[in-house]
Enzyme design. Structure first.
Site, PDB file in Angstrom:
ATOM      1  N   CYS A  66       0.915  -1.229  -0.049  1.00  0.00           N
ATOM      2  CA  CYS A  66       0.051   0.068   0.034  1.00  0.00           C
ATOM      3  C   CYS A  66       0.957   1.378   0.114  1.00  0.00           C
ATOM      4  CB  CYS A  66      -0.857   0.039   1.220  1.00  0.00           C
ATOM      5  SG  CYS A  66      -0.273  -0.046   2.642  1.00  0.00           S
ATOM      6  N   HIS A  99      13.441 -15.029  12.384  1.00  0.00           N
ATOM      7  CA  HIS A  99      13.113 -14.953  13.734  1.00  0.00           C
ATOM      8  C   HIS A  99      11.408 -15.091  13.856  1.00  0.00           C
ATOM      9  CE1 HIS A  99      16.857 -13.111  15.790  1.00  0.00           C
ATOM     10  NE2 HIS A  99      17.001 -14.329  15.158  1.00  0.00           N
ATOM     11  N   HIS A 134      12.814 -19.349  18.463  1.00  0.00           N
ATOM     12  CA  HIS A 134      11.971 -18.348  17.745  1.00  0.00           C
ATOM     13  C   HIS A 134      10.876 -19.068  17.590  1.00  0.00           C
ATOM     14  CE1 HIS A 134      15.212 -15.611  18.044  1.00  0.00           C
ATOM     15  NE2 HIS A 134      16.041 -16.609  17.339  1.00  0.00           N
TER      16      HIS A 134
HETATM   17  C1  RB5 Z   1      -4.092   5.258   0.843  1.00  0.00           C
HETATM   18  O1  RB5 Z   1      -4.099   6.705   0.474  1.00  0.00           O
HETATM   19  C2  RB5 Z   1      -3.100   4.840   1.839  1.00  0.00           C
HETATM   20  O2  RB5 Z   1      -3.469   5.346   3.263  1.00  0.00           O
HETATM   21  C3  RB5 Z   1      -2.592   3.322   1.992  1.00  0.00           C
HETATM   22  O3  RB5 Z   1      -2.177   3.078   0.715  1.00  0.00           O
HETATM   23  C4  RB5 Z   1      -1.716   2.920   2.979  1.00  0.00           C
HETATM   24  O4  RB5 Z   1      -0.552   3.654   2.982  1.00  0.00           O
HETATM   25  C5  RB5 Z   1      -2.283   2.837   4.385  1.00  0.00           C
HETATM   26  O5  RB5 Z   1      -1.507   2.344   5.159  1.00  0.00           O
END
Ligand code: RB5
Length: 149
Positions: A66, A99, A134
């Protein structure tokens, strides 16, 4: 052949494609769970879909992407059996496997890393879980999941 699942929100589509190309050079089979455009998409839904598919079986590990890797990781770690690590350098890439025996690693498409994400993935893939103490600690995480979730 290693089968790897990958998914991204709109913040990391370019990075996802780079990783898929890299994994091809490593003779891995990649299951791409989207997204494939930059229309805003909610990362928790994408993480859940990818984790459910992973839990269906047959995958070596998963990669979630993300903007930062954080949101995807937070959502993934709510899914039974998932241990998702946000990795940011070669050391954390290695430790996530050695780990923590992570079964998912997360990266951000908007993060300026000091090392290529593909190098971090390569390090993760070429590290083995250390086991021993671990193993006990990772088992404790599963116990917490059982009791608290
Ligand atoms: C999206 O704008 C952004 O919040 C998402 O990609 C991410 O970074 C969230 O953790």
């Amino acid at each position: 052949m290693k089968k790897i699942i990958i998914a991204a929100d709109h913040g990391a589509v370019v990075l996802k494609n780079q990783i898929i190309s890299f994994l091809k050079t490593k003779n891995c089979e990649t299951r791409d769970m989207g997204v494939n455009n930059e229309d805003p998409a909610d990362y928790p839904d994408i993480a859940l879909k990818a984790c459910r598919e992973f839990n269906a079986g047959g995958y070596e590990f998963g990669i979630l992407l993300c903007g930062t890797g954080i949101g995807m990781s937070l959502a993934a770690n709510k899914v039974r059996g998932i241990r998702c690590a946000v990795v940011h350098d070669l050391f954390t890439a290695e430790m996530a496997k050695a780990h923590n025996n992570a079964n998912f690693i997360a990266f951000g498409g908007r993060v300026n890393y000091s090392v290529a994400v593909t190098d971090m993935i390569d390090r993760f893939m070429n590290t083995t879980f250390s086991g021993d103490r671990h193993e006990r600690r990772v088992a404790r995480i599963a116990e917490i999941e059982k009791k608290e979730c």
